[in-house]
Design an enzyme around this catalytic site. Structure first.
Site, PDB file in Angstrom:
ATOM      1  N   CYS A   2       0.825  -1.212   0.000  1.00  0.00           N
ATOM      2  CA  CYS A   2       0.000   0.000   0.000  1.00  0.00           C
ATOM      3  C   CYS A   2       0.861   1.264   0.000  1.00  0.00           C
ATOM      4  O   CYS A   2       2.000   1.242   0.459  1.00  0.00           O
ATOM      5  CB  CYS A   2      -0.907   0.013   1.225  1.00  0.00           C
ATOM      6  SG  CYS A   2      -1.832  -1.506   1.510  1.00  0.00           S
ATOM      7  N   ARG A  27       4.348  -0.053  -6.318  1.00  0.00           N
ATOM      8  CA  ARG A  27       4.281  -0.890  -5.135  1.00  0.00           C
ATOM      9  C   ARG A  27       3.206  -1.960  -5.256  1.00  0.00           C
ATOM     10  O   ARG A  27       3.209  -2.932  -4.492  1.00  0.00           O
ATOM     11  CB  ARG A  27       4.014  -0.022  -3.899  1.00  0.00           C
ATOM     12  CG  ARG A  27       5.116   0.974  -3.613  1.00  0.00           C
ATOM     13  CD  ARG A  27       4.683   2.030  -2.628  1.00  0.00           C
ATOM     14  NE  ARG A  27       4.540   1.509  -1.284  1.00  0.00           N
ATOM     15  CZ  ARG A  27       5.470   1.579  -0.348  1.00  0.00           C
ATOM     16  NH1 ARG A  27       6.625   2.145  -0.627  1.00  0.00           N
ATOM     17  NH2 ARG A  27       5.260   1.108   0.852  1.00  0.00           N
ATOM     18  N   TRP A  74      -3.416  -2.457  -1.232  1.00  0.00           N
ATOM     19  CA  TRP A  74      -3.239  -3.855  -1.627  1.00  0.00           C
ATOM     20  C   TRP A  74      -3.958  -4.684  -0.580  1.00  0.00           C
ATOM     21  O   TRP A  74      -3.613  -4.655   0.596  1.00  0.00           O
ATOM     22  CB  TRP A  74      -1.750  -4.206  -1.685  1.00  0.00           C
ATOM     23  CG  TRP A  74      -1.454  -5.570  -2.243  1.00  0.00           C
ATOM     24  CD1 TRP A  74      -1.459  -5.949  -3.543  1.00  0.00           C
ATOM     25  CD2 TRP A  74      -1.081  -6.730  -1.485  1.00  0.00           C
ATOM     26  NE1 TRP A  74      -1.108  -7.273  -3.658  1.00  0.00           N
ATOM     27  CE2 TRP A  74      -0.873  -7.782  -2.411  1.00  0.00           C
ATOM     28  CE3 TRP A  74      -0.899  -6.985  -0.121  1.00  0.00           C
ATOM     29  CZ2 TRP A  74      -0.497  -9.057  -2.015  1.00  0.00           C
ATOM     30  CZ3 TRP A  74      -0.527  -8.261   0.271  1.00  0.00           C
ATOM     31  CH2 TRP A  74      -0.329  -9.280  -0.672  1.00  0.00           C
ATOM     32  N   ASN A  98      -1.266   1.413   6.007  1.00  0.00           N
ATOM     33  CA  ASN A  98      -0.506   0.317   5.410  1.00  0.00           C
ATOM     34  C   ASN A  98      -0.189  -0.692   6.507  1.00  0.00           C
ATOM     35  O   ASN A  98       0.149  -0.304   7.628  1.00  0.00           O
ATOM     36  CB  ASN A  98       0.828   0.800   4.841  1.00  0.00           C
ATOM     37  CG  ASN A  98       0.649   1.763   3.691  1.00  0.00           C
ATOM     38  OD1 ASN A  98      -0.440   1.977   3.204  1.00  0.00           O
ATOM     39  ND2 ASN A  98       1.758   2.363   3.266  1.00  0.00           N
ATOM     40  N   GLY A  99      -0.229  -1.981   6.183  1.00  0.00           N
ATOM     41  CA  GLY A  99       0.155  -2.999   7.155  1.00  0.00           C
ATOM     42  C   GLY A  99      -1.020  -3.838   7.615  1.00  0.00           C
ATOM     43  O   GLY A  99      -2.075  -3.877   6.977  1.00  0.00           O
ATOM     44  N   GLU A 479      14.347 -18.790 -10.791  1.00  0.00           N
ATOM     45  CA  GLU A 479      14.014 -17.402 -11.082  1.00  0.00           C
ATOM     46  C   GLU A 479      13.268 -17.285 -12.409  1.00  0.00           C
ATOM     47  O   GLU A 479      12.313 -16.512 -12.535  1.00  0.00           O
ATOM     48  CB  GLU A 479      15.287 -16.554 -11.094  1.00  0.00           C
ATOM     49  CG  GLU A 479      15.137 -15.142 -11.623  1.00  0.00           C
ATOM     50  CD  GLU A 479      14.188 -14.264 -10.819  1.00  0.00           C
ATOM     51  OE1 GLU A 479      13.869 -13.165 -11.293  1.00  0.00           O
ATOM     52  OE2 GLU A 479      13.735 -14.676  -9.718  1.00  0.00           O
ATOM     53  N   LYS A 483       9.525 -15.696 -12.817  1.00  0.00           N
ATOM     54  CA  LYS A 483       9.185 -14.589 -13.712  1.00  0.00           C
ATOM     55  C   LYS A 483       7.995 -14.958 -14.599  1.00  0.00           C
ATOM     56  O   LYS A 483       7.090 -14.147 -14.806  1.00  0.00           O
ATOM     57  CB  LYS A 483      10.387 -14.228 -14.588  1.00  0.00           C
ATOM     58  CG  LYS A 483      11.430 -13.403 -13.909  1.00  0.00           C
ATOM     59  CD  LYS A 483      10.917 -11.998 -13.605  1.00  0.00           C
ATOM     60  CE  LYS A 483      11.689 -11.380 -12.464  1.00  0.00           C
ATOM     61  NZ  LYS A 483      11.386 -11.943 -11.146  1.00  0.00           N
ATOM     62  N   GLU A 486       4.808 -14.988 -12.515  1.00  0.00           N
ATOM     63  CA  GLU A 486       4.406 -13.668 -12.033  1.00  0.00           C
ATOM     64  C   GLU A 486       3.640 -12.876 -13.078  1.00  0.00           C
ATOM     65  O   GLU A 486       2.630 -12.234 -12.760  1.00  0.00           O
ATOM     66  CB  GLU A 486       5.640 -12.856 -11.621  1.00  0.00           C
ATOM     67  CG  GLU A 486       6.249 -13.262 -10.295  1.00  0.00           C
ATOM     68  CD  GLU A 486       7.467 -12.418  -9.965  1.00  0.00           C
ATOM     69  OE1 GLU A 486       7.561 -11.962  -8.818  1.00  0.00           O
ATOM     70  OE2 GLU A 486       8.315 -12.209 -10.858  1.00  0.00           O
ATOM     71  N   HIS A 502      13.872 -38.011 -10.463  1.00  0.00           N
ATOM     72  CA  HIS A 502      13.390 -38.395  -9.143  1.00  0.00           C
ATOM     73  C   HIS A 502      11.948 -37.958  -8.916  1.00  0.00           C
ATOM     74  O   HIS A 502      11.526 -37.801  -7.769  1.00  0.00           O
ATOM     75  CB  HIS A 502      14.302 -37.811  -8.062  1.00  0.00           C
ATOM     76  CG  HIS A 502      15.688 -38.363  -8.100  1.00  0.00           C
ATOM     77  ND1 HIS A 502      15.991 -39.644  -7.722  1.00  0.00           N
ATOM     78  CD2 HIS A 502      16.857 -37.804  -8.510  1.00  0.00           C
ATOM     79  CE1 HIS A 502      17.276 -39.859  -7.871  1.00  0.00           C
ATOM     80  NE2 HIS A 502      17.828 -38.756  -8.358  1.00  0.00           N
ATOM     81  N   LYS A 602       4.911  -4.751  -5.043  1.00  0.00           N
ATOM     82  CA  LYS A 602       6.354  -4.586  -5.204  1.00  0.00           C
ATOM     83  C   LYS A 602       7.090  -4.720  -3.879  1.00  0.00           C
ATOM     84  O   LYS A 602       8.094  -5.417  -3.783  1.00  0.00           O
ATOM     85  CB  LYS A 602       6.635  -3.205  -5.820  1.00  0.00           C
ATOM     86  CG  LYS A 602       8.108  -2.946  -6.111  1.00  0.00           C
ATOM     87  CD  LYS A 602       8.587  -3.821  -7.247  1.00  0.00           C
ATOM     88  CE  LYS A 602      10.011  -3.518  -7.639  1.00  0.00           C
ATOM     89  NZ  LYS A 602      10.516  -4.471  -8.637  1.00  0.00           N
TER      90      LYS A 602
END
Length: 607
Positions: A2, A27, A74, A98-99, A479, A483, A486, A502, A602
């Site tokens: 946020c 963000r 968010w 925020n939080g 990674e 990507k 995401e 395996h 973000k």
């Protein structure tokens, strides 16, 4: 996460509040709103979705006022609906938050029993009710806030407006960043310096537990014990220039193409080419006495740490543990005296990583941090600050911050090896030369953008995609998969190539693209053997290698991507480019929101 912007101004603030929210879009958010206060009381506009929706609301019903608060949310508690959007108004109080308030249910039940009615599902509204109740009992705004803050458990940054005190904003922080901005006849509050950059360059960072009373000509800061304190006013250095994409379609593409420059800028702080040495900022402890390194990070930063584990153990012969930050404290790790705890974060505010840092400090570890924001909470709490110089990264999916982290970690590995007596002057000079080659090699990799774009139609229809690699290419496979997940929303997994047989090889058929990272070198033949096992079962392979590797092993592959031939040390920096570009082009082809993918933020400032 946020975003918060607040202005106690001398003239209309709505346009500037909205611009502040624009600068916080990176963000991540799913609703937004602005509230102002004046002689007529509160006036508020909110909207679900993107800021363009809020802009339409402001055009349809303009807001006046020279004092106001603004927010991008968010969603945590409560879905991303209009009722749950901030700012919240309860009686004589409006707030943005925020939080997470972890004990909100207990507080909410108490307030309901007291006759209070709730309009949202959020934990944030609880705080507004608590402060409004104190005002109703005769408390002044500052006293009301001071009495409520100790009751809040969790992480928060909050800005309050008061209907009966229209020239005042009060802010508070605990576990989430909040910055005060100083102007001429007006003052500001924001989630970070970037949001305030067009308004002022004179800022102060609030410490944990601080709260602040802001008026046009005065700023009074108090600590968690309600004692007046002074916090250093510094020059933020954040650019006030409009953040734009240049000639790129998306911020992510722009940031991918910035990597050769920002990696070079980062390396300039850590290598001494004429001396052939790797340098670090001044260290107030003996790096050579470090007997174990504990790396803690989240997401992409965690994968950078995984690569660094190979480097630290190979060059310095120091054992390394690595943990996902959200799990670190809860497994009760054994942290021995003499250990170095290394925390990696783009923002320097990631809640899980920051909590892990404080746990490690309490356990007697020396703290090092790799961050892209040198004024962040982690940076300020570190014994050794290792900044990257990626510049603001707007795309939610990290690209240039990741490769700059790798550059710093490579330099740290070499410095640790030298401090441990494991690195000769000649070997150190070779490392410096290889690091200096990385930006040019990354530029060469970017030259294959058109070819990589042409491969996107091979991946876009897939429901599942696998990435394979060995050694440091294993975390790069992880990674690459992250990507793709995401930004294209395709399910993807990264595996150590030798682990395929395996279990995961059961997933292979002719509908599953398999992306193999295999630069020529000591692990090449082993990786190719695993690749052949996949191909024998109908897997459609895209091989990423250098000319030598492609000549030896690309026969029968669905596609190939050629990378420059580089030393294994810098291969992760170079091979980051094709996996970023491939994910980007697949996402563009699928029509997803590349820069702000759904459900993601973000900077994750909640646990």
């Amino acid at each position: 996460m946020c975003g918060i912007v607040a202005i106690v101004g001398r003239e209309a603030v709505v346009g500037r509040l909205f611009e502040g929210l624009r600068r916080l879009e990176y963000r991540g958010y799913d609703s937004a709103g602005i509230c102002t206060v004046g002689a007529g009381g509160f006036d508020r506009r909110r909207a679900e979705g993107k800021l363009d929706n809020l802009a339409k609301e402001l055009v349809a019903a303009p807001l006046g006022g020279d004092v106001g608060i603004a927010h991008t949310r968010w969603a945590t508690h409560g879905a991303p609906t209009l009722d749950n959007a901030h700012p919240h108004i309860v009686g004589k109080v409006a707030l943005v938050h925020n939080g997470i308030i972890e004990n909100f249910k207990v507080l909410r039940d108490e307030l309901i029993a007291d006759g209070r009615m709730f309009k949202s599902e959020t934990d944030s509204e609880v705080v507004a009710h608590l402060v409004d109740r104190e005002l109703g009992r005769g408390a002044a705004p500052a006293d009301a806030v001071a009495s409520v803050l100790p009751r809040l458990h969790g992480a928060f940054a909050i800005a309050f407006l008061f209907e009966d005190f229209p020239d005042l904003v009060i802010g508070a922080r605990m576990g989430a960043p909040l910055t005060v901005g100083y102007g001429a006849g007006e003052n500001y509050l924001g989630s970070d310096a970037l949001a305030l950059a067009p308004l002022t360059q004179r800022i102060a960072y609030l410490d944990e537990g601080d709260w602040v009373v802001i008026e046009r000509d005065t700023v009074q800061i108090f600590d968690r014990a309600n004692r007046p304190v002074e916090r250093d006013i510094v020059t933020s250095g954040a650019s006030s220039a409009k953040i734009d994409k240049g000639n790129h379609a998306h911020f992510m593409r722009k940031e991918i193409f910035e990597q050769p420059i920002v990696v070079a800028q980062t390396l300039q702080s850590y290598v001494r080419p004429f001396e052939g040495k790797v340098a670090l900022p001044d260290i107030e402890f003996d790096l050579g006495s470090v007997n174990r390194v504990t790396i803690v990070a989240c997401g992409t930063s965690y994968y950078a740490g995984m690569v660094a584990k190979y480097w630290f153990e190979q060059f310095a012969r120091v054992p390394v543990d690595i943990d996902v930050a959200s799990e670190f404290r809860y497994r009760e790790p054994v942290l021995e005296p003499g250990g170095l705890a290394l925390f990696i974060s783009q923002s320097g505010e990631t809640a899980d990583t920051l909590a892990a840092l404080r746990h490690a400090r309490a356990e007697g570890q020396v703290i090092a941090v790799v961050v892209n924001v040198p004024t962040s909470s982690m940076a300020r709490e570190a014994d050794l600050l290792l900044p990257t110089h990626a510049g603001p990264e707007i795309g939610v999916a990290s690209t240039k911050a990741f490769t700059c982290q790798l550059a710093v970690l490579a330099a740290l590995a070499a410095n640790l090896a030298r401090a441990k007596g494991r690195l000769s002057e000649e070997a150190e000079r070779e490392i410096v030369e290889h690091l200096r080659e990385a930006p040019e090699a990354m530029s060469q990799a970017l030259g294959h953008d058109d070819h990589i774009a042409s491969l996107a139609p091979l991946i876009a229809p897939a429901r599942d995609v696998l990435y394979l690699g060995r050694g440091p290419d294993y975390p790069m496979a992880l990674e690459g998969a992250l990507k793709l997940k995401e930004i294209s929303y395709i399910h993807a997994e990264g595996y150590a190539a030798g682990e395929m047989k395996h279990g995961p090889i059961a997933l292979i058929d002719d509908l599953v693209p398999v992306i193999v990272l295999a630069p020529s070198g000591p692990l090449f033949e082993k990786t190719v053997s695993n690749m052949q096992e996949v191909r024998a079962r109908g897997g459609k392979i895209i091989l990423i290698s250098d000319a030598e590797g492609l000549a030896a092993a690309s026969e029968g592959c669905m596609a190939r991507i050629e990378m420059p031939s580089v030393h294994p040390l810098i291969a992760p920096l170079v091979y980051a480019v094709p996996i970023q570009l491939l994910a980007y082009h697949v996402a563009v082809l699928k029509g997803t929101d590349v820069d702000q993918p759904r459900n993601l933020a973000k900077s994750v400032t909640v646990e």
